[in-house]
Design a protein around this motif. Structure first.
Motif, PDB file in Angstrom:
ATOM      1  N   MET A 159       0.926  -1.064   0.269  1.00  0.00           N
ATOM      2  CA  MET A 159      -0.176  -0.444   0.243  1.00  0.00           C
ATOM      3  C   MET A 159       0.740   1.427   0.335  1.00  0.00           C
ATOM      4  O   MET A 159       2.374   0.916   0.209  1.00  0.00           O
ATOM      5  N   ALA A 164       0.103   5.556   0.238  1.00  0.00           N
ATOM      6  CA  ALA A 164       0.428   6.028   2.007  1.00  0.00           C
ATOM      7  C   ALA A 164      -0.855   5.304   2.916  1.00  0.00           C
ATOM      8  O   ALA A 164      -1.660   4.791   2.544  1.00  0.00           O
ATOM      9  N   ALA A 203     -10.126  12.516  -0.899  1.00  0.00           N
ATOM     10  CA  ALA A 203      -9.988  12.845   0.649  1.00  0.00           C
ATOM     11  C   ALA A 203      -9.428  11.354   1.107  1.00  0.00           C
ATOM     12  O   ALA A 203     -10.189  10.499   0.328  1.00  0.00           O
ATOM     13  N   PRO A 204      -8.027  10.725   1.706  1.00  0.00           N
ATOM     14  CA  PRO A 204      -7.762   9.933   2.591  1.00  0.00           C
ATOM     15  C   PRO A 204      -9.792   8.637   3.303  1.00  0.00           C
ATOM     16  O   PRO A 204     -10.487   9.792   4.009  1.00  0.00           O
ATOM     17  N   VAL A 205      -9.829   7.517   3.686  1.00  0.00           N
ATOM     18  CA  VAL A 205     -10.943   7.507   3.962  1.00  0.00           C
ATOM     19  C   VAL A 205     -10.241   7.007   5.305  1.00  0.00           C
ATOM     20  O   VAL A 205      -9.196   5.887   5.444  1.00  0.00           O
ATOM     21  N   LEU A 206     -10.937   7.902   6.172  1.00  0.00           N
ATOM     22  CA  LEU A 206      -9.890   7.981   7.864  1.00  0.00           C
ATOM     23  C   LEU A 206     -11.061   6.653   8.591  1.00  0.00           C
ATOM     24  O   LEU A 206     -11.649   7.042   8.372  1.00  0.00           O
ATOM     25  N   ALA A 227      -8.474   0.390  15.400  1.00  0.00           N
ATOM     26  CA  ALA A 227      -8.630  -1.415  15.041  1.00  0.00           C
ATOM     27  C   ALA A 227      -7.767  -2.415  16.095  1.00  0.00           C
ATOM     28  O   ALA A 227      -6.635  -1.772  15.926  1.00  0.00           O
ATOM     29  N   PRO A 243     -19.643   8.816   7.085  1.00  0.00           N
ATOM     30  CA  PRO A 243     -18.889   9.116   8.083  1.00  0.00           C
ATOM     31  C   PRO A 243     -18.618  10.115   7.701  1.00  0.00           C
ATOM     32  O   PRO A 243     -17.002  10.353   8.249  1.00  0.00           O
ATOM     33  N   TYR A 286     -19.787   2.892   6.290  1.00  0.00           N
ATOM     34  CA  TYR A 286     -18.222   2.977   5.378  1.00  0.00           C
ATOM     35  C   TYR A 286     -16.609   2.905   5.305  1.00  0.00           C
ATOM     36  O   TYR A 286     -15.632   2.166   4.978  1.00  0.00           O
ATOM     37  N   ASN A 287     -16.901   3.566   6.266  1.00  0.00           N
ATOM     38  CA  ASN A 287     -14.932   3.718   6.915  1.00  0.00           C
ATOM     39  C   ASN A 287     -14.479   2.283   7.313  1.00  0.00           C
ATOM     40  O   ASN A 287     -13.592   2.246   6.984  1.00  0.00           O
ATOM     41  N   THR A 288     -15.466   1.999   7.760  1.00  0.00           N
ATOM     42  CA  THR A 288     -14.814   1.112   8.390  1.00  0.00           C
ATOM     43  C   THR A 288     -14.532  -0.222   7.946  1.00  0.00           C
ATOM     44  O   THR A 288     -13.455  -1.047   7.558  1.00  0.00           O
ATOM     45  N   ILE A 307     -13.819   0.276   4.422  1.00  0.00           N
ATOM     46  CA  ILE A 307     -12.888   0.362   3.606  1.00  0.00           C
ATOM     47  C   ILE A 307     -11.288   0.214   4.335  1.00  0.00           C
ATOM     48  O   ILE A 307     -10.764  -0.150   3.940  1.00  0.00           O
ATOM     49  N   ARG A 308     -11.894   0.851   5.967  1.00  0.00           N
ATOM     50  CA  ARG A 308     -10.570   0.353   6.850  1.00  0.00           C
ATOM     51  C   ARG A 308     -10.583  -1.291   6.723  1.00  0.00           C
ATOM     52  O   ARG A 308      -9.468  -1.544   6.888  1.00  0.00           O
ATOM     53  N   GLU A 321      -8.590  -2.417   3.202  1.00  0.00           N
ATOM     54  CA  GLU A 321      -7.349  -1.394   3.460  1.00  0.00           C
ATOM     55  C   GLU A 321      -6.625  -2.789   3.835  1.00  0.00           C
ATOM     56  O   GLU A 321      -5.262  -3.050   3.553  1.00  0.00           O
ATOM     57  N   ARG A 322      -7.074  -3.261   5.197  1.00  0.00           N
ATOM     58  CA  ARG A 322      -6.055  -3.926   5.940  1.00  0.00           C
ATOM     59  C   ARG A 322      -5.644  -5.456   4.667  1.00  0.00           C
ATOM     60  O   ARG A 322      -4.816  -6.265   5.704  1.00  0.00           O
ATOM     61  N   GLY A 378      -5.338  -5.789   1.861  1.00  0.00           N
ATOM     62  CA  GLY A 378      -4.598  -5.329   0.585  1.00  0.00           C
ATOM     63  C   GLY A 378      -5.965  -5.276  -0.622  1.00  0.00           C
ATOM     64  O   GLY A 378      -5.293  -5.662  -1.448  1.00  0.00           O
ATOM     65  N   ALA A 431      -7.763  -2.295  -0.218  1.00  0.00           N
ATOM     66  CA  ALA A 431      -8.455  -1.231  -1.328  1.00  0.00           C
ATOM     67  C   ALA A 431      -7.574  -0.783  -0.664  1.00  0.00           C
ATOM     68  O   ALA A 431      -6.453  -0.471   0.232  1.00  0.00           O
ATOM     69  N   ASP A 432      -7.146   1.458  -0.928  1.00  0.00           N
ATOM     70  CA  ASP A 432      -6.307   1.754  -0.575  1.00  0.00           C
ATOM     71  C   ASP A 432      -6.627   3.041   0.322  1.00  0.00           C
ATOM     72  O   ASP A 432      -7.826   2.935   0.685  1.00  0.00           O
ATOM     73  N   ALA A 433      -6.339   3.578   0.796  1.00  0.00           N
ATOM     74  CA  ALA A 433      -6.319   4.848   1.362  1.00  0.00           C
ATOM     75  C   ALA A 433      -7.191   5.920   1.410  1.00  0.00           C
ATOM     76  O   ALA A 433      -8.349   6.650   2.048  1.00  0.00           O
ATOM     77  N   PHE A 434      -7.901   5.735   0.011  1.00  0.00           N
ATOM     78  CA  PHE A 434      -8.235   6.931  -0.658  1.00  0.00           C
ATOM     79  C   PHE A 434      -9.720   6.285  -1.110  1.00  0.00           C
ATOM     80  O   PHE A 434     -10.796   6.287  -2.205  1.00  0.00           O
ATOM     81  N   GLY A 435     -10.050   4.577  -0.556  1.00  0.00           N
ATOM     82  CA  GLY A 435     -11.479   4.037  -0.698  1.00  0.00           C
ATOM     83  C   GLY A 435     -11.570   3.226  -1.685  1.00  0.00           C
ATOM     84  O   GLY A 435     -12.533   2.794  -2.102  1.00  0.00           O
ATOM     85  N   GLY A 461     -13.541  -2.204  13.874  1.00  0.00           N
ATOM     86  CA  GLY A 461     -13.446  -3.249  12.926  1.00  0.00           C
ATOM     87  C   GLY A 461     -12.954  -4.199  12.622  1.00  0.00           C
ATOM     88  O   GLY A 461     -12.374  -4.318  11.834  1.00  0.00           O
TER      89      GLY A 461
END
Lengths: 491, 726
Positions: free
Chosen positions: A1, A3, A67-70, A75, B157, B270-272, B274-275, B278-279, B281, B283-287, B359
């Motif tokens: 990944m 950033a 925008a990044p998804v935070l 977790a 959110p 959604y954010n949960t 996507i995270r 992402e973890r 592998g 998705a990326d940090a931008f969804g 998460g």
């Protein structure tokens, strides 16, 4: 990944201002090229419970269009930095999986803020913080733990400033020390003391990191007080100390403390009685040590003269003044809350008179005029002199009803310990430990005495083993009124 | 005066078009309401919506300038009834509360509103109090949306999505003549972020520009109109809503290469999700996700066409739906079945199906979904490897050690809380009578008395319901029934549901009303009986003014036996309780336990005290001290107090092993520990320290005199002690 965000958990106790620390970090990151997101859980947790704040910092340089998804939640297995204001909360973060070996830096103050279950325990229900600190050290990539509350107090500041200093010292966040200090200045509140605390904690954290590499975590979580020195200053004292030096070595410190306590409580003869009692025991270190502790405390039971004696000491006055942070010249009133009962007044009387007074309704009524909730101002002449006079009554103590009654209870227990020691040493040690129940005042004390006598009754009926005595002791504190113990003894 | 002030933050509400708004979710929501041109706002506090009410209360100046009417409603039913303004007129309005409890209270008004239908956009902002940090039973607002047919918005959110959806929400409400819910989760209320603002829209109608009263018969809730309204809901309003949602793409589709599978999820998750991807592998940090996503920002009604088009060509669908029952999954299943689709549907089962989706739950669910479906284009083995790497967990030995040492921290009453002495008194009365009381508890800070160390209270039925909750059990108890209610609950509901009904039914029990001057548990908002705190007897111990509102209110509905007691007077409280338990009087006995909320009091007086001291005025500060010499470490004082500032520390006496009680620096000198030491005859270790700042000549002279005499005597005692030492 490509950033990824920096993920930070702040664990705090309600009302401690964990949110302020979160805001400091977010403001600093925002001004230094990071987009930030903070989430928290408002609500009942903030009424004295444990709560967490979660932050994500994302470099603006890595943001192109979208925008990044935070994440809204931390977790387990996915946190870079965990900051705790108290050591049990650090343990809780490890327990919840937020501290990952090889990834997470864990920063925690090692002081304790006790939970209600620990506080309300009849004896000592407090958690083992050294065990928790050790787990923290083994679980985190890096553990920075020292008493940050003490650091903050030393500079008359709050723990947030100390935590902030420790965070800066880890260099985990991509911001220089100046950025941290600027954030404190921008907070515009208590800047000087906060910066001093910040600097002290920064230095301590660096030193901690260096020495932790060399040694164990124990050095930061000191637990055991040093063994007291034994030296006598009088002829009588030397004679008693010589006898104490004949006791098993591990028991001598406690026995000497006990003898000193009793000389202060009553006189040298009383201290000698105590040592004679200990000499009746076989030379088993554990048995003698436990007996020395509880026998001394029981013999020095807190009757009215003893309480008065302790209230008017000059050492108490200075400790008191220091504790409430009053200046040396500042007027300070000490208002004592006392509620002596008729029983306490009768206990002061010569035995026969006391027994008569207890059973005489008119006498009880008369004494009842004095036996009520009272305020005494120890720093006023009237209050001080009242205590002074009552403290002087201790010279008549040996003939008093209360002394006689306590002696009876105590003698029964101690004789049983001595007797049992000849048959079953392990059981005798456990019986000696029953002395721990004897404490408190009025109802609390009576309940404690009842517990001891119930266990002694049970033991008299049929001899109990060490394991059985331990089980009885546990039953004794299973409830407030001792119903479980009574049921077990009856059954 | 609420616990948290937003006076500074509300200035952001004035931002105009193009300016960047930075702040918390609740402020963004308020800003979006103003940008949408609301004509009125109202609501009732309760986490997580308390601070939204505080924001509204603090922004009254801005609201006033715009002509937006604001009310701090007496209950959620009051707030829901406000929305009646939007039935006949094109006036937009919004109300807010904690859900589902608040929705329960409001549901009568909401159901009628939904049947009538609205002309102006009507929005209910609900803080869904579900999962970590929640203080209520776990239920979904979704059921209310379905049963009354109100639309349910569940935005992603982040602030831009929330703001945009609120603006659309009013349009949607108007084109479909249907009120709707905007649902925000606990953490969303306080999530921080930024969005580009628009100008605020002043409402069309206000004090100066009034409506022309107009009556529409088809809006009245009476037969036979109600049957027509039901038909209208299905035949007109629902299709209109679906058209709008589809046309403006309120739900979002995100494409991904692994299009054999897809995930349908609520916007709020959604954010949960996507995270988790992402973890793994995926998705990326931008969804940007490898698995296609269909994000439901509107979770009711669903759009069958959109759903079927998303499902077309897929083998498997995963529905990530938080809470139970799994209404969305059920409805999707029905859609697929009716359309003859052979897509395999997963949801509750692969996901836990209840509880907040954290998460870890999302990670577990997504990994299981990939492992089960092994979609083309995804290396399932690599996903499994990432998953295992992420789920190492804590080692067992550590877990064991921590389990033994990590103490629970149940919520409790604050330092100096005026409710503490009340419960100390109840516990002492219980001990003295040798009985265990059955107590009907209520919602509010006083509910913490059900936890250690007090352990008082058997049932909690709702806000203001404690008296009603004892109406049957009172006939079967060995003692007079005891109900405890807060002033917040009293005004919210308790006066009518409880007191009036109890008087009518000759309820021979005891009601204790905890009057602390504020709606304290929700953050110190003002309530109807709020009086100037200086007038509360507990605050100043001055003579009580007549006509305390709660007392007047209960007398007004016929209560004859009323006592008002300062909670800190423990002995008097105990005597009053005993009297209420034993008196011959057979009607309802009301004890008003008065004492100002200490959090609010401290906020109020701390600056005053500081100023006095700085100004050189003689000031006495009080706090308590425990003598470690006489404390024997039995902690009986803690078992009837639980005050955060009354804690323990290592015993300084090496002979003793048990920690001593200790009063830390946070003590506010309320006097409860001393009062308890007196009334429960505990021990002589408690002492009140009175430190005099800016002493006058008398203080100084007396101090010199006393210290002189006492010092001489103490030196004598010290010499004696030294002489007699061993």
């Amino acid at each position: 990944m490509s950033a990824a965000s920096i993920r930070i958990v702040i664990a705090a106790l309600g009302g401690e201002g964990g949110g302020v620390l979160g805001k400091w970090i977010a403001d600093m990151a925002d001004r230094n090229g990071y987009q930030t997101q903070t989430t928290s859980v408002p609500g009942v947790a903030q009424r004295t419970g444990a709560t967490i704040y979660y932050l994500e910092l994302f470099p603006r340089s890595a943001i192109a269009a979208a925008a990044p998804v935070l994440s809204m939640f931390p977790a387990p297995g996915d946190v870079d930095l965990v900051i705790c204001s108290e050591i049990v909360e650090a343990g809780r973060m490890v327990q919840r999986g937020f501290v990952t070996p090889g990834r997470t830096t864990l920063i925690s103050s090692t002081h304790r803020s006790y939970g209600i279950a620990e506080k309300q325990h009849w004896a000592d229900g407090s958690a083992d913080k050294l065990a928790i600190a050790t787990v923290c050290e083994e679980s985190a990539k890096r553990f920075i733990g020292f008493d940050m509350q003490a650091t903050a107090r030393a500079h008359d500041s709050v723990i947030n400033a100390a935590l902030f200093g420790a965070i800066a010292a880890t260099q985990l966040l991509p911001f220089p020390r100046e950025a941290f200090e600027q954030t404190v200045r921008d907070g515009k509140i208590a800047i000087e003391s906060n910066l001093a605390t910040f600097a002290a904690a920064f230095a301590q954290a660096e030193q901690h990191a260096a020495s932790l590499a060399a040694g164990a975590v124990e050095q930061f979580v000191p637990e055991t007080p040093p063994e007291p020195q034994r030296s006598a200053n009088s002829e009588a004292g030397r004679a008693l100390l010589a006898r104490i030096e004949q006791l098993p070595e591990q028991a001598r410190g406690l026995a000497w403390l006990g003898a000193q306590r009793l000389a202060d409580y009553q006189d040298n003869r009383y201290a000698a009685d105590y040592v004679s009692a200990l000499e009746r025991l076989p030379a088993d270190a554990e048995l003698v040590a436990e007996s020395a502790r509880y026998l001394a405390l029981w013999m020095a039971f807190e009757d009215l003269p003893r309480v008065a004696q302790l209230k008017i000491r000059s050492s108490r006055f200075s400790r008191y003044r220091e504790e409430v942070k009053a200046g040396a010249e500042q007027p300070l009133h000490m208002v004592e809350f006392l509620h002596p009962r008729v029983e306490e007044f009768c206990g002061l009387m010569p035995r026969r008179l006391g027994l008569w007074a207890l059973s005489s309704t008119p006498m009880r009524k008369l004494l009842g005029l004095f036996a009520k909730p009272r305020h005494f101002r120890t720093n006023h002449l009237s209050g001080f002199l009242a205590f002074y006079l009552v403290a002087g009554l201790r010279r008549f103590r040996r003939g008093s009803l209360a002394f006689h009654e306590e002696q009876q209870h105590r003698q029964r227990w101690f004789d049983a310990v001595v007797e049992l020691a000849g048959q079953d040493l392990a059981a005798a040690r456990e019986l000696a430990r029953c002395g721990r129940f004897v404490k408190g005042y009025s109802d609390t004390r009576e309940r404690g005495l009842r517990r001891v006598s119930l266990i002694l009754d049970a033991h008299t009926t049929s001899a109990r083993s060490a394991e059985q005595l331990v089980a009885l002791r546990e039953l004794a504190v299973a409830d407030e009124d001792g119903a479980a113990l009574r049921a077990a003894v009856a059954g | 005066m609420a616990e948290r002030s937003f006076k500074k933050e509300v200035e952001h509400l004035r931002l105009g078009a193009g300016e960047v708004f930075r702040g918390e979710g609740i402020l963004a929501i308020t800003k979006a309401l103003l940008q949408s041109g609301v004509g009125y706002v109202g609501g009732y506090q309760g986490s997580p919506i308390s601070h939204l009410m505080d924001v509204l209360a603090d922004s009254q100046e801005i609201l006033g300038e715009l002509g937006v009417h604001f009310e701090q409603s007496g209950s959620e039913a009051t707030a829901a009834s406000m929305l009646a303004a939007s039935i006949n007129y094109p006036i937009r309005g919004a109300v807010a509360w904690k859900s589902t409890v608040g929705t329960n209270v409001a549901s009568d008004a909401l159901a009628n509103l939904a049947s009538s239908g609205v002309t102006g956009g009507a929005m209910v902002v609900v803080g869904e109090d579900y999962g970590e940090g929640s203080s209520i039973m776990q239920e979904r607002t979704h059921a209310f949306a379905m049963k009354s047919q109100m639309w349910l918005l569940d935005p992603r959110p982040n602030l831009p999505s929330i703001v945009e959806l609120i603006e659309h929400g009013f349009e949607l409400s108007e084109v479909s003549n249907t009120p709707l819910f905007l649902m925000v989760r606990i953490r969303t209320c306080h999530v921080t972020g930024e969005f580009v603002a628009k100008d605020n829209q002043p409402p069309q109608f206000n004090r100066d520009s009034v409506v022309e009263p107009s009556r529409q018969l088809d809006k009245i809730i009476l037969p036979p109109i109600i049957f027509e309204q039901e038909r209208d809901k299905i035949a007109k309003r629902l299709p209109a809503a679906r058209d709008y949602i589809a046309k403006h793409q309120l739900n979002e589709r995100f494409a991904g290469p692994a299009d054999e599978v897809g995930i349908v999820l609520q916007g709020g998750l959604y954010n949960t999700a996507i995270r988790a991807l992402e973890r793994l592998g995926l998705a990326d940090a931008f969804g940007n996700s490898q698995i296609p996503l269909y994000v439901l920002n509107v979770t009711y009604p669903l759009l069958p066409d959109e759903l079927l088009s998303f499902a077309a060509g897929k083998r498997h669908l995963l529905v990530v739906e938080e809470g139970q029952p799994n209404y969305i999954e059920q409805e999707i299943g029905l859609m697929l079945r009716k359309a003859g689709s052979n897509v395999t549907l997963h949801g509750a089962g692969l996901m836990p199906g209840f509880g907040e989706y954290t998460g870890t739950m999302a990670l577990d669910g997504m990994a299981a979904f990939v492992a089960l479906t092994t979609p083309a284009g995804i290396d399932a083995d690599a996903v499994e490897a990432s998953y295992q790497g992420q789920r190492q967990g804590v080692n067992n030995e550590h877990l064991q050690l921590l389990g033994d040492n990590i103490v629970a921290r149940p919520a409790g009453l604050c330092t100096g809380c005026p409710e503490r002495p009340l419960f100390s008194a109840v516990k002492q009365v219980q001990q003295e009578r040798g009985t265990q009381f059955h107590i009907s508890a209520d919602i509010g800070c006083h509910a913490f008395a059900t936890l250690p160390p007090f352990n008082l209270g058997n049932t909690i039925m709702g806000y203001g319901f404690s008296l009603a909750a004892s109406s049957a059990i009172r006939a079967k108890l060995p003692h007079r029934a005891i109900s405890i209610m807060g002033d917040g609950g009293f005004w919210h509901n308790g006066l009518t549901t409880g007191v009036a009904s109890a008087v009518y039914n000759k309820h021979d029990g005891i009601l204790i009303i905890v009057d602390n001057g504020y709606s304290a548990a929700t953050g110190g908002q003002d309530i109807p009986s709020f009086v100037k705190p200086e007038n509360l007897i507990a605050t100043t111990r001055e003579e009580r003014p007549d006509n305390q509102p709660i007392e007047a209110a209960v007398r007004g509905v016929g209560v004859e036996w009323v006592r008002t007691i300062t909670t800190y007077e423990i002995a008097e409280m105990k005597a009053t309780l005993q009297e209420a338990l034993d008196t011959d009087y057979a009607g309802l006995k009301v004890i008003i336990a008065e004492g100002e909320c200490m959090l609010n009091k401290q906020r109020r007086i701390k600056p005053q005290l500081k100023k006095r001291i700085n100004d050189g005025v003689r000031t006495v500060k009080e706090r308590f001290v425990v003598d470690p010499d006489t404390c024997t470490g039995d902690h009986a004082c803690i078992r009837i107090s639980g005050c955060p500032s009354l804690t323990i520390k290592d015993n300084p006496d090496p002979l003793r092993v048990d920690p001593v009680a200790y009063v830390d620096n946070s003590c506010v000198g309320c006097g409860v520990c001393g009062g308890n030491a007196h009334s429960a005859i505990l021990c002589p270790s408690f002492s009140r320290a009175e430190v005099v700042y800016n002493p006058n000549w008398r203080d100084r002279a007396l101090r010199r005199l006393r210290d002189g005499v006492i010092g001489t005597l103490q030196r004598r005692l010290d010499r004696q002690q030294l002489r007699s030492a061993l």
